[in-house]
Structure formats: C-alpha cells, structure tokens
Design a protein around this motif. Structure first.
Motif, PDB file in Angstrom:
ATOM      1  N   GLY A  23     -87.164  66.199 -68.791  1.00 32.36           N
ATOM      2  CA  GLY A  23     -87.586  65.354 -67.687  1.00 32.36           C
ATOM      3  C   GLY A  23     -87.553  66.080 -66.358  1.00 32.36           C
ATOM      4  O   GLY A  23     -88.475  65.963 -65.540  1.00 32.36           O
ATOM      5  N   ARG A  24     -86.501  66.853 -66.130  1.00 28.12           N
ATOM      6  CA  ARG A  24     -86.374  67.582 -64.864  1.00 28.12           C
ATOM      7  C   ARG A  24     -87.457  68.653 -64.735  1.00 28.12           C
ATOM      8  O   ARG A  24     -88.041  68.823 -63.653  1.00 28.12           O
ATOM      9  N   ALA A  25     -87.743  69.375 -65.808  1.00 23.94           N
ATOM     10  CA  ALA A  25     -88.803  70.384 -65.753  1.00 23.94           C
ATOM     11  C   ALA A  25     -90.147  69.720 -65.487  1.00 23.94           C
ATOM     12  O   ALA A  25     -90.963  70.226 -64.699  1.00 23.94           O
ATOM     13  N   GLY A  26     -90.385  68.570 -66.120  1.00 25.61           N
ATOM     14  CA  GLY A  26     -91.617  67.834 -65.855  1.00 25.61           C
ATOM     15  C   GLY A  26     -91.686  67.364 -64.416  1.00 25.61           C
ATOM     16  O   GLY A  26     -92.746  67.407 -63.779  1.00 25.61           O
ATOM     17  N   GLU A  27     -90.544  66.933 -63.881  1.00 23.58           N
ATOM     18  CA  GLU A  27     -90.468  66.508 -62.481  1.00 23.58           C
ATOM     19  C   GLU A  27     -90.837  67.647 -61.545  1.00 23.58           C
ATOM     20  O   GLU A  27     -91.414  67.425 -60.471  1.00 23.58           O
ATOM     21  N   ARG A  28     -90.538  68.858 -61.954  1.00 21.39           N
ATOM     22  CA  ARG A  28     -90.874  70.044 -61.150  1.00 21.39           C
ATOM     23  C   ARG A  28     -92.326  70.493 -61.358  1.00 21.39           C
ATOM     24  O   ARG A  28     -92.734  71.522 -60.836  1.00 21.39           O
ATOM     25  N   GLY A  29     -93.089  69.714 -62.113  1.00 27.96           N
ATOM     26  CA  GLY A  29     -94.496  70.032 -62.301  1.00 27.96           C
ATOM     27  C   GLY A  29     -94.793  70.961 -63.455  1.00 27.96           C
ATOM     28  O   GLY A  29     -95.923  71.451 -63.605  1.00 27.96           O
ATOM     29  N   LYS A  30     -93.798  71.200 -64.303  1.00 28.79           N
ATOM     30  CA  LYS A  30     -93.999  72.084 -65.450  1.00 28.79           C
ATOM     31  C   LYS A  30     -94.628  71.318 -66.610  1.00 28.79           C
ATOM     32  O   LYS A  30     -94.455  70.116 -66.756  1.00 28.79           O
ATOM     33  N   LYS A  31     -95.348  72.048 -67.434  1.00 34.63           N
ATOM     34  CA  LYS A  31     -95.920  71.483 -68.654  1.00 34.63           C
ATOM     35  C   LYS A  31     -94.876  71.631 -69.749  1.00 34.63           C
ATOM     36  O   LYS A  31     -94.509  72.746 -70.134  1.00 34.63           O
ATOM     37  N   VAL A  32     -94.379  70.492 -70.274  1.00 33.93           N
ATOM     38  CA  VAL A  32     -93.195  70.488 -71.131  1.00 33.93           C
ATOM     39  C   VAL A  32     -93.481  69.759 -72.438  1.00 33.93           C
ATOM     40  O   VAL A  32     -94.142  68.716 -72.457  1.00 33.93           O
ATOM     41  N   ILE A  33     -92.940  70.284 -73.524  1.00 33.90           N
ATOM     42  CA  ILE A  33     -92.937  69.586 -74.806  1.00 33.90           C
ATOM     43  C   ILE A  33     -91.504  69.518 -75.314  1.00 33.90           C
ATOM     44  O   ILE A  33     -90.749  70.490 -75.229  1.00 33.90           O
ATOM     45  N   LEU A  34     -91.127  68.343 -75.790  1.00 30.82           N
ATOM     46  CA  LEU A  34     -89.777  68.107 -76.324  1.00 30.82           C
ATOM     47  C   LEU A  34     -89.892  67.873 -77.830  1.00 30.82           C
ATOM     48  O   LEU A  34     -90.607  66.972 -78.271  1.00 30.82           O
ATOM     49  N   LEU A  35     -89.192  68.696 -78.609  1.00 25.55           N
ATOM     50  CA  LEU A  35     -89.254  68.634 -80.064  1.00 25.55           C
ATOM     51  C   LEU A  35     -87.955  68.054 -80.619  1.00 25.55           C
ATOM     52  O   LEU A  35     -86.871  68.572 -80.332  1.00 25.55           O
ATOM     53  N   GLU A  36     -88.058  67.002 -81.414  1.00 25.77           N
ATOM     54  CA  GLU A  36     -86.903  66.366 -82.037  1.00 25.77           C
ATOM     55  C   GLU A  36     -87.133  66.281 -83.540  1.00 25.77           C
ATOM     56  O   GLU A  36     -88.159  65.779 -83.988  1.00 25.77           O
TER      57      GLU A  36
ATOM     58  N   LEU B   3     -88.758  60.822 -69.029  1.00 26.39           N
ATOM     59  CA  LEU B   3     -89.703  61.703 -69.721  1.00 26.39           C
ATOM     60  C   LEU B   3     -91.133  61.203 -69.549  1.00 26.39           C
ATOM     61  O   LEU B   3     -92.053  61.983 -69.283  1.00 26.39           O
ATOM     62  N   TYR B   4     -91.315  59.900 -69.690  1.00 26.30           N
ATOM     63  CA  TYR B   4     -92.643  59.306 -69.572  1.00 26.30           C
ATOM     64  C   TYR B   4     -93.190  59.478 -68.149  1.00 26.30           C
ATOM     65  O   TYR B   4     -94.352  59.855 -67.957  1.00 26.30           O
ATOM     66  N   ASP B   5     -92.326  59.228 -67.159  1.00 26.07           N
ATOM     67  CA  ASP B   5     -92.755  59.323 -65.759  1.00 26.07           C
ATOM     68  C   ASP B   5     -93.270  60.714 -65.412  1.00 26.07           C
ATOM     69  O   ASP B   5     -94.152  60.860 -64.557  1.00 26.07           O
ATOM     70  N   HIS B   6     -92.722  61.732 -66.064  1.00 24.88           N
ATOM     71  CA  HIS B   6     -93.076  63.104 -65.716  1.00 24.88           C
ATOM     72  C   HIS B   6     -93.892  63.798 -66.799  1.00 24.88           C
ATOM     73  O   HIS B   6     -93.922  65.028 -66.900  1.00 24.88           O
ATOM     74  N   LYS B   7     -94.554  62.957 -67.594  1.00 20.58           N
ATOM     75  CA  LYS B   7     -95.610  63.412 -68.510  1.00 20.58           C
ATOM     76  C   LYS B   7     -95.140  64.480 -69.511  1.00 20.58           C
ATOM     77  O   LYS B   7     -95.857  65.439 -69.799  1.00 20.58           O
ATOM     78  N   VAL B   8     -93.930  64.303 -70.016  1.00 23.04           N
ATOM     79  CA  VAL B   8     -93.410  65.210 -71.045  1.00 23.04           C
ATOM     80  C   VAL B   8     -94.024  64.831 -72.393  1.00 23.04           C
ATOM     81  O   VAL B   8     -94.012  63.653 -72.769  1.00 23.04           O
ATOM     82  N   THR B   9     -94.544  65.809 -73.112  1.00 21.64           N
ATOM     83  CA  THR B   9     -95.042  65.579 -74.462  1.00 21.64           C
ATOM     84  C   THR B   9     -93.851  65.513 -75.411  1.00 21.64           C
ATOM     85  O   THR B   9     -92.990  66.397 -75.390  1.00 21.64           O
ATOM     86  N   ILE B  10     -93.790  64.461 -76.225  1.00 23.40           N
ATOM     87  CA  ILE B  10     -92.668  64.288 -77.153  1.00 23.40           C
ATOM     88  C   ILE B  10     -93.186  64.339 -78.580  1.00 23.40           C
ATOM     89  O   ILE B  10     -94.140  63.634 -78.936  1.00 23.40           O
ATOM     90  N   GLN B  11     -92.588  65.170 -79.387  1.00 26.68           N
ATOM     91  CA  GLN B  11     -92.899  65.229 -80.813  1.00 26.68           C
ATOM     92  C   GLN B  11     -91.630  64.958 -81.605  1.00 26.68           C
ATOM     93  O   GLN B  11     -90.720  65.790 -81.618  1.00 26.68           O
ATOM     94  N   THR B  12     -91.547  63.810 -82.247  1.00 25.80           N
ATOM     95  CA  THR B  12     -90.436  63.529 -83.148  1.00 25.80           C
ATOM     96  C   THR B  12     -90.821  63.974 -84.561  1.00 25.80           C
ATOM     97  O   THR B  12     -91.973  64.331 -84.815  1.00 25.80           O
ATOM     98  N   SER B  13     -89.852  63.966 -85.457  1.00 30.21           N
ATOM     99  CA  SER B  13     -90.060  64.460 -86.840  1.00 30.21           C
ATOM    100  C   SER B  13     -90.685  65.853 -86.822  1.00 30.21           C
ATOM    101  O   SER B  13     -91.515  66.188 -87.665  1.00 30.21           O
ATOM    102  N   SER B  14     -90.265  66.631 -85.839  1.00 31.18           N
ATOM    103  CA  SER B  14     -90.813  67.981 -85.653  1.00 31.18           C
ATOM    104  C   SER B  14     -89.677  68.997 -85.776  1.00 31.18           C
ATOM    105  O   SER B  14     -88.894  69.175 -84.840  1.00 31.18           O
ATOM    106  N   SER B  15     -89.578  69.644 -86.932  1.00 30.38           N
ATOM    107  CA  SER B  15     -88.497  70.594 -87.192  1.00 30.38           C
ATOM    108  C   SER B  15     -88.922  72.006 -86.801  1.00 30.38           C
ATOM    109  O   SER B  15     -89.961  72.497 -87.261  1.00 30.38           O
TER     110      SER B  15
END
Length: 411
Positions: free
Chosen positions: A21-34, A122-134
């Motif tokens: 979320g913080r990286a997205g807030e800084r304008g970075k293009k971010v993906i979060l893998l869970e 995460l949503y506010d700062h446009k973070v891409t989220i991928q669950t079930s992603s090993s």
C-alpha cells in the motif's frame, strides 16, 4: 510484452500489505502475491481474533524489547512508530484503544476490521493483488533481481520484497518459503526456533484443571538449581501443560535452555505477600471457618479448581475441617501457594508458535532501508527477519514498521 512492476511483494500478511500500500501511495506500480486464497489469514488469528496491533510503550522500550534486534529496528520504528500506526488506522475509520500493559486493539475488538482497512489501503493505491499465487523462485541476473517465477507464470520487476512470515501456523501460509528464497540468492539464515509458545509438562494432573487461569502470579524457572528467568503476570493450565501471557513471554529463554534438560517452574500465587504474611491470612481464614472443610478457606486465595490439586499435593483430605489442620500441614499448604512446581519437558509443536526466532541474518540487511546488502533490488520485512519481540503488540509493530520502511526505500 509482460508487465514490469516497480515492486513485487511476496506475502499478504501485515508487513506485505502495508508495504504494498505504501509503495502504491508513492506512485509505484505494485503487485502483491499471496499463496493462500485470501490476505491476512494469520492477522485474523492475532490475540484470539482481537488483533493486538501495537503497544503504547515509548521508543526506547520498544528497542529494548527486541533485544539484539532492537538497534536494527530503530530506524524503522522512528519512521513508522506506534502513534503513526494508530493514526493510519484512524484515517480508515478504525478507532483504537489501549488496554492492560499498553496493548493496543481496535475498539471493535475485531481483527477483520484491521484487515479491511489494509485492503482498502491497497485498493485506494491501485495495488494489483493475486491470491492463490505461489512463488516458486526468485529470478536474478548477476547481482540484480529481475522478478519471480510463480505457479501462474513469470512476473517481472526491478524490486522484490520478501514478507512471507516464519514457520508458525502453516495453514495461514507461513511455511518458511521466505527462508528458502533468501537462501537461494546467497543470504544466510540464523537458526530457527519458536520464540512465543506454550509448554508440555511431566505432570498429568494439569489436564483435570485445563482452562483454569492464574492471575497476578510470579513464575520462576530453574534448571539444575539455577534460576533462568522470572516473570509476573497471567498463566493458564491446559490439557497438555501450561500457557498464558507470562509463560509466552518467558518462552524464548525456556526453549533455548530445554535442550539441556527439563526445566522446573515455580508458581507463586501471592507474590505480594511474604511467607509469614500469607500465613497470617491463611490462619485468619481458618479461624473464621474452622468448622468448614479446609478447601473452602483456600478458594479465598486460589481458583477453586486448583484447590483440590493443591491439597492432594500436600496429602491432605479435601473434606478435612480447617480447625483440624496441623501446623506442619499449614506449612505444606503455604509452600504450595508460594511455589507450586511443574516440570517442563518440551515446547509445543513449532507450528503452534505465535512467533519464530531466527531468520534472515540482520548483518546482511541494511537497517536504514530493509534492502539486501547482497542483491540489488531485494528487500525484507516482518517475521522472516531474525527479529522477535514479546507479546503485547511488539511483533505486529515490527512487521508494520519494516514493511513501511522497505516501501519508502524502493528506488
């Protein structure tokens, strides 16, 4: 051409979510893998679902609480401290309250409110989220990170943050993957062992009083006649042995010493009363209730379920009248009240640990940025690092602080 991210975050726990979320807030293009099917599974279990997010302690107490990891954490704690964390949640509509020993909880007493706030961030700062992603492995070229290989294909990015947690509660996704990823690119892992965990005892009578709490007791642990550690607080009898806040706070020291042999703990139920003062209290109760069974006098001092055990340990009949108790028998009772003994034979399985000690060697990570000193573009946050603190919100604060600092440091 495949997307290229400024930051790939591995792990959807508190450290990973705050960092993404913080990286997205800084304008970075971010993906979060869970790797599991939704974010924050372990977070939802924190403090039995109440979520003890931090503590009101001042900075120096925080630094001291992490022992050898304290100096390493100082910068992270200064940049994103307990007050800033509480302010962050306030912005997302989460009022927090401080309870006993400075523990901070959401006023709702619900961990899912904390998770929803982080998901909104995460949503506010446009973070891409991928669950079930090993994540299968980290990809590198020379000394630089280029991305990760997952069960869903390759993901490219110039920076990767490992925030996968430790080994505890594997059903939540904490299966030690981060150690493997770090080791594969040259990092060393300090020995791993549970830092906050309960214990099994040689005494089987504990099962008969499982669930019985002990409040405001002093517990001293000894091995081979020498005191290891002493702690004041609350404890709890379980079907296998003993747990509770005081035991959990002592557990790291006890786990370290258990390989040397069994450990005896001595529980003082009335630590604020000297032996002779307690004797006066007991005598007064016995005089007041001389015609009643001695067990009725002891419920004034200890939980009712524990009375029967204590009297059996003293070889005193449960129905014996208080007026019939001899002076030697009274001394036996007093000795149990001031030092009921249990023998710790092993800790509970590692999978039940609240926090793991050990992890990625701190000498290989820059404390000012959470960046690897060995690989350009590699960062770490949370429990995967060789950092652990006591119960009371210290470990979640460390996760939030290191995640935030790592995100602030992304180039």
């Amino acid at each position: 051409m495949a997307d290229r991210y400024d930051l790939i975050v591995i792990g959807g726990g508190p450290a990973g979510m705050i960092a993404a979320g913080r990286a997205g807030e800084r304008g970075k293009k971010v993906i979060l893998l869970e790797k599991t099917n939704h974010l924050g599974k372990k977070l939802l279990m924190c403090a039995a679902g109440r979520c003890n997010i931090t503590n009101t302690a001042p900075l120096e107490i925080f630094v001291k609480a992490y022992e050898k990891g304290g100096p390493f954490l100082r910068t992270a704690l200064e940049i994103f401290d307990n007050e800033r964390l509480r302010s962050f949640f306030t912005l997302y509509g989460i009022e927090t309250v401080a309870e006993n020993k400075g523990r901070v909880f959401p006023k709702s007493q619900r961990a899912d409110s904390i998770l929803k706030a982080l998901e909104a961030y995460l949503y506010d700062h446009k973070v891409t989220i991928q669950t079930s992603s090993s994540v299968l492995r980290i990809q590198a070229e020379g000394n630089c990170i280029r991305g990760v290989e997952t069960n869903r294909g390759d993901i490219f990015g110039r920076n990767v943050l490992i925030a996968t947690g430790g080994l505890s509660y594997p059903a939540t996704g904490s299966t030690g993957d981060g150690y493997r990823f770090a080791s594969s690119v040259g990092h060393t892992i300090s020995p791993l062992y549970p830092a906050i965990i309960a214990f099994e005892t040689a005494e089987t009578w504990v099962k008969s009083i499982q669930g019985t709490p002990m409040k405001n007791v002093s517990i001293a642990a000894c091995q081979q006649g020498k005191k290891i550690i002493e702690h004041f607080g609350e404890a709890l009898f379980t079907h296998y042995g003993i747990s509770g806040p005081a035991i959990l706070d002592m557990s790291k020291r006890l786990v370290e010493r258990l390989p040397e042999g069994p450990i005896r703990i001595h529980i003082d139920f009335k630590p604020n009363h000297a032996f002779h003062e307690l004797d006066i209290l007991l005598l007064d109760q016995m005089k007041r209730h001389g015609s009643k069974a001695i067990k009725s006098c002891l419920t004034f001092l200890i939980p009712e379920k524990l009375v029967s055990i204590l009297l059996r340990l003293c070889d005193i009949e449960l129905q014996k009248k208080a007026a019939q108790i001899t002076a030697p028998e009274r001394k036996k009772i007093l000795k149990q009240l001031k030092g009921l003994s249990l023998t710790l034979v092993r800790h509970r399985p590692v999978e039940e640990a609240i926090v793991m000690a050990g992890g990625i060697n701190l000498h290989e990570v820059d404390p000012r940025t959470m960046r690897s000193k060995l690989r350009e573009g590699l960062y770490f946050a949370g429990e995967v690092l060789d950092i652990d603190g006591p119960t009371g919100g210290f470990n979640l604060q460390a996760a939030f602080s290191t995640g935030y600092l790592a995100a602030d440091s992304i180039i």
